[in-house]
Design an enzyme around this catalytic site. Structure first.
Site, PDB file in Angstrom:
ATOM      1  N   HIS A 192      -5.159  14.559  -9.031  1.00  0.00           N
ATOM      2  CA  HIS A 192      -5.534  13.171  -9.253  1.00  0.00           C
ATOM      3  C   HIS A 192      -4.751  12.541 -10.400  1.00  0.00           C
ATOM      4  O   HIS A 192      -4.368  11.366 -10.347  1.00  0.00           O
ATOM      5  CB  HIS A 192      -7.043  13.123  -9.521  1.00  0.00           C
ATOM      6  CG  HIS A 192      -7.687  11.878  -9.050  1.00  0.00           C
ATOM      7  ND1 HIS A 192      -7.911  10.815  -9.875  1.00  0.00           N
ATOM      8  CD2 HIS A 192      -8.146  11.519  -7.815  1.00  0.00           C
ATOM      9  CE1 HIS A 192      -8.488   9.854  -9.187  1.00  0.00           C
ATOM     10  NE2 HIS A 192      -8.643  10.251  -7.932  1.00  0.00           N
ATOM     11  N   ASP A 195      -2.532   9.221 -10.494  1.00  0.00           N
ATOM     12  CA  ASP A 195      -2.662   8.092 -11.433  1.00  0.00           C
ATOM     13  C   ASP A 195      -1.307   7.683 -12.003  1.00  0.00           C
ATOM     14  O   ASP A 195      -0.994   6.497 -12.115  1.00  0.00           O
ATOM     15  CB  ASP A 195      -3.591   8.472 -12.595  1.00  0.00           C
ATOM     16  CG  ASP A 195      -5.062   8.432 -12.193  1.00  0.00           C
ATOM     17  OD1 ASP A 195      -5.342   8.046 -11.036  1.00  0.00           O
ATOM     18  OD2 ASP A 195      -5.911   8.767 -13.028  1.00  0.00           O
ATOM     19  N   ASP A 199       0.853  -1.199   0.000  1.00  0.00           N
ATOM     20  CA  ASP A 199       0.000   0.000   0.000  1.00  0.00           C
ATOM     21  C   ASP A 199       0.891   1.252   0.000  1.00  0.00           C
ATOM     22  O   ASP A 199       1.777   1.391   0.851  1.00  0.00           O
ATOM     23  CB  ASP A 199      -0.884  -0.052   1.262  1.00  0.00           C
ATOM     24  CG  ASP A 199      -1.881   1.093   1.317  1.00  0.00           C
ATOM     25  OD1 ASP A 199      -3.101   0.811   1.313  1.00  0.00           O
ATOM     26  OD2 ASP A 199      -1.451   2.257   1.397  1.00  0.00           O
ATOM     27  N   GLU A 230      -5.030   2.425  -3.879  1.00  0.00           N
ATOM     28  CA  GLU A 230      -3.562   2.461  -3.952  1.00  0.00           C
ATOM     29  C   GLU A 230      -2.954   1.204  -3.341  1.00  0.00           C
ATOM     30  O   GLU A 230      -1.849   1.201  -2.843  1.00  0.00           O
ATOM     31  CB  GLU A 230      -3.041   3.746  -3.301  1.00  0.00           C
ATOM     32  CG  GLU A 230      -2.919   3.795  -1.800  1.00  0.00           C
ATOM     33  CD  GLU A 230      -4.177   3.592  -0.946  1.00  0.00           C
ATOM     34  OE1 GLU A 230      -5.206   3.143  -1.464  1.00  0.00           O
ATOM     35  OE2 GLU A 230      -4.086   3.852   0.263  1.00  0.00           O
ATOM     36  N   ASN A 256      -2.455  12.965  -4.029  1.00  0.00           N
ATOM     37  CA  ASN A 256      -3.597  13.422  -4.826  1.00  0.00           C
ATOM     38  C   ASN A 256      -3.940  14.872  -4.498  1.00  0.00           C
ATOM     39  O   ASN A 256      -4.148  15.694  -5.402  1.00  0.00           O
ATOM     40  CB  ASN A 256      -4.831  12.568  -4.517  1.00  0.00           C
ATOM     41  CG  ASN A 256      -4.916  11.336  -5.405  1.00  0.00           C
ATOM     42  OD1 ASN A 256      -4.395  11.330  -6.520  1.00  0.00           O
ATOM     43  ND2 ASN A 256      -5.548  10.294  -4.908  1.00  0.00           N
TER      44      ASN A 256
HETATM   45  N1  LIG Z   1      -5.152   9.124  -8.320  1.00  0.00           N
HETATM   46  C1  LIG Z   1      -5.856   8.103  -7.839  1.00  0.00           C
HETATM   47  N2  LIG Z   1      -6.126   8.053  -6.534  1.00  0.00           N
HETATM   48  C2  LIG Z   1      -6.825   7.020  -6.055  1.00  0.00           C
HETATM   49  C3  LIG Z   1      -7.253   5.975  -6.905  1.00  0.00           C
HETATM   50  N3  LIG Z   1      -7.906   5.067  -6.152  1.00  0.00           N
HETATM   51  C4  LIG Z   1      -7.899   5.541  -4.857  1.00  0.00           C
HETATM   52  N4  LIG Z   1      -7.241   6.698  -4.790  1.00  0.00           N
HETATM   53  C5  LIG Z   1      -6.994   7.564  -3.633  1.00  0.00           C
HETATM   54  O1  LIG Z   1      -6.077   6.942  -2.745  1.00  0.00           O
HETATM   55  C6  LIG Z   1      -6.203   7.586  -1.482  1.00  0.00           C
HETATM   56  C7  LIG Z   1      -6.004   6.574  -0.379  1.00  0.00           C
HETATM   57  O2  LIG Z   1      -5.985   7.255   0.798  1.00  0.00           O
HETATM   58  P1  LIG Z   1      -5.967   6.577   2.247  1.00  0.00           P
HETATM   59  O3  LIG Z   1      -6.678   5.251   2.181  1.00  0.00           O
HETATM   60  O4  LIG Z   1      -6.430   7.585   3.233  1.00  0.00           O
HETATM   61  O5  LIG Z   1      -4.474   6.184   2.506  1.00  0.00           O
HETATM   62  P2  LIG Z   1      -3.133   7.021   2.393  1.00  0.00           P
HETATM   63  O6  LIG Z   1      -3.349   8.493   2.199  1.00  0.00           O
HETATM   64  O7  LIG Z   1      -2.315   6.328   1.325  1.00  0.00           O
HETATM   65  O8  LIG Z   1      -2.496   6.785   3.797  1.00  0.00           O
HETATM   66  P3  LIG Z   1      -1.825   5.465   4.369  1.00  0.00           P
HETATM   67  O9  LIG Z   1      -2.220   4.314   3.497  1.00  0.00           O
HETATM   68  O10 LIG Z   1      -2.399   5.345   5.730  1.00  0.00           O
HETATM   69  O11 LIG Z   1      -0.366   5.692   4.352  1.00  0.00           O
HETATM   70  C8  LIG Z   1      -7.577   8.245  -1.462  1.00  0.00           C
HETATM   71  O12 LIG Z   1      -7.405   9.628  -1.461  1.00  0.00           O
HETATM   72  C9  LIG Z   1      -8.216   7.804  -2.768  1.00  0.00           C
HETATM   73  O13 LIG Z   1      -9.037   8.802  -3.348  1.00  0.00           O
HETATM   74  C10 LIG Z   1      -6.947   6.087  -8.310  1.00  0.00           C
HETATM   75  O14 LIG Z   1      -7.289   5.220  -9.124  1.00  0.00           O
HETATM   76  N5  LIG Z   1      -6.237   7.150  -8.727  1.00  0.00           N
END
Ligand SMILES: Nc1nc2c(ncn2[C@@H]2O[C@H](COP(=O)(O)OP(=O)(O)OP(=O)(O)O)[C@@H](O)[C@H]2O)c(=O)[nH]1
Length: 369
Positions: free
Chosen positions: A251, A255, A238, A281, A246
């Site tokens: 965004h 990606d 992860d 992610e 983002n």
């Molecule tokens: N650009 C992009 N962002 C995505 C996609 N799928 C999910 N996300 C974003 O990934 C982010 C995941 O955030 P969190 O689950 O809070 O985790 P994090 O910020 O990585 O924090 P930790 O995992 O705790 O280190 C969210 O803001 C989602 O909107 C995608 O296909 N593209």
């Protein structure tokens, strides 16, 4: 018989000779008819094959059995290692595919046929042909059949007979030419079919497999590990602080980073491993026949590679990210347990270890307790 006339065999003897000739001709006609019938039946099965593996088995095994050919082998040109990836799991467990070779370059096959991509029949010549038959020496003559689509050599089917007379340069090649044409079309169509299937199992953004594929593959790998007593490692990966990426860079940059991370993880794994985007992610990886210690080393290598790589984030910019990884091994005691449950439990255990990695400060690998 008149005195002085050339000595003709008695009519009865002439008749008998004619009868024998007729019998021989009839036998040949029947044998041809029989051969044609067997060819026809096999052709129908080739055209009806429902998967690339079924098609390969027909070519490698059924022709050998139906026509009493001692050795059959098949080489497919696989420039992008695409077929290697498609057949990876099958090649590891399916002994019936032993006569199959996947060649990244067509050069060796091209050398067999020269510019004339036509069946070649003749005496077995060890220096030229041994490699085609896995070094076998019990072959007297060979039929080499080029598989061509749109003028391009896509593969080559090889029949090796113990008899030195069976395939000779003067034999008719009508049946064999037909087989080449049909086999080539069927192969192309089976590969296209497989590509379509794969397209539905690939994550559109990152190009690695999607969760659906992973869930199927996880059960296949668990079944294999249970059957052969192999180790199976699972990683849950992860990206750290991805929300911030983002929020700060947009965004689209997010990606780009996701794509880069997916490809980086993919590049650190072997051909037989599986990498998939699990969601958002998160990525998951399966490493068959890998001990805990080795899997730990690979996880650490992935973590370090991502932390060190400037990842493109669009517009010529690069970003640095880190990743946390949870690692779990398939437990030993699997007897009688349901594959779907085992798969769920394996991923959940790796996810728990990932949680510990996040809690422990991120950019680290944690092994499930
Ligand atoms: N650009 C992009 N962002 C995505 C996609 N799928 C999910 N996300 C974003 O990934 C982010 C995941 O955030 P969190 O689950 O809070 O985790 P994090 O910020 O990585 O924090 P930790 O995992 O705790 O280190 C969210 O803001 C989602 O909107 C995608 O296909 N593209």
């Amino acid at each position: 018989m008149h005195p002085g006339s050339p000595s003709l065999p008695p009519l009865e003897a002439q008749n008998q000779a004619l009868r024998q000739q007729l019998d021989a001709l009839l036998r040949e006609a029947r044998s041809n008819e029989d051969k044609m019938r067997r060819f026809d039946q096999l052709e129908h099965r080739l055209v009806g094959a429902r998967s690339i593996v079924e098609l390969l088995r027909l070519l490698l095994i059924e022709y050998r059995l139906a026509f009493g050919i001692e050795q059959v082998s098949l080489t497919l040109v696989d420039r992008e290692l695409e077929v290697t990836r498609m057949l990876d799991a099958d090649l590891r467990v399916d002994a019936t595919l032993q006569g199959l070779t996947l060649a990244q370059s067509p050069a060796a096959l091209q050398a067999l046929y020269g510019t004339r991509l036509h069946p070649w029949l003749g005496a077995y010549d060890a220096p030229a042909h041994a490699a085609l038959f896995g070094g076998s020496s019990a072959i007297g003559s060979v039929a080499l059949l080029p598989l061509v689509r749109h003028g391009v050599l896509i593969g080559s089917l090889h029949f090796g007979s113990a008899s030195a007379e069976r395939y000779d340069a003067d034999s008719g090649t009508h049946f064999l030419e037909r087989l080449c044409a049909i086999a080539a079309v069927c192969l192309e169509s089976a590969l296209n079919q497989e590509r379509l299937k794969l397209a539905g199992l690939t994550d559109g953004l990152t190009g690695v497999h999607n969760r659906r594929y992973f869930e199927h593959r996880c059960q296949v790998e668990i079944a294999q590990a249970r059957r052969y007593g192999h180790a199976l490692a699972c990683m849950f990966l992860d990206i750290d602080g991805f929300k911030r990426i983002n929020d700060t860079h947009g965004h689209q940059s997010g990606d780009e980073v996701l794509r880069g991370v997916g490809q980086l993880i993919h590049g650190q794994l072997r051909a037989g491993d599986t990498i998939a985007r699990y969601g958002g992610e998160e990525f998951v990886a399966l490493l068959p026949q890998t001990s805990l210690q080795h899997a730990g080393e690979i996880a650490e290598r992935i973590r370090a590679a991502i932390a060190a790589a400037p990842l493109p984030s669009g517009g010529g910019q690069t970003l640095r990210v880190t990743i946390s990884i949870g690692l779990a091994m398939l437990p030993h005691d699997l007897a009688g347990k349901d594959l779907a449950r085992l798969a769920e439990a394996l991923v959940a255990t790796a996810d728990k270890a990932l949680y510990q990695a996040k809690n422990g400060g991120r950019n680290r690998v944690e092994v499930a307790a």
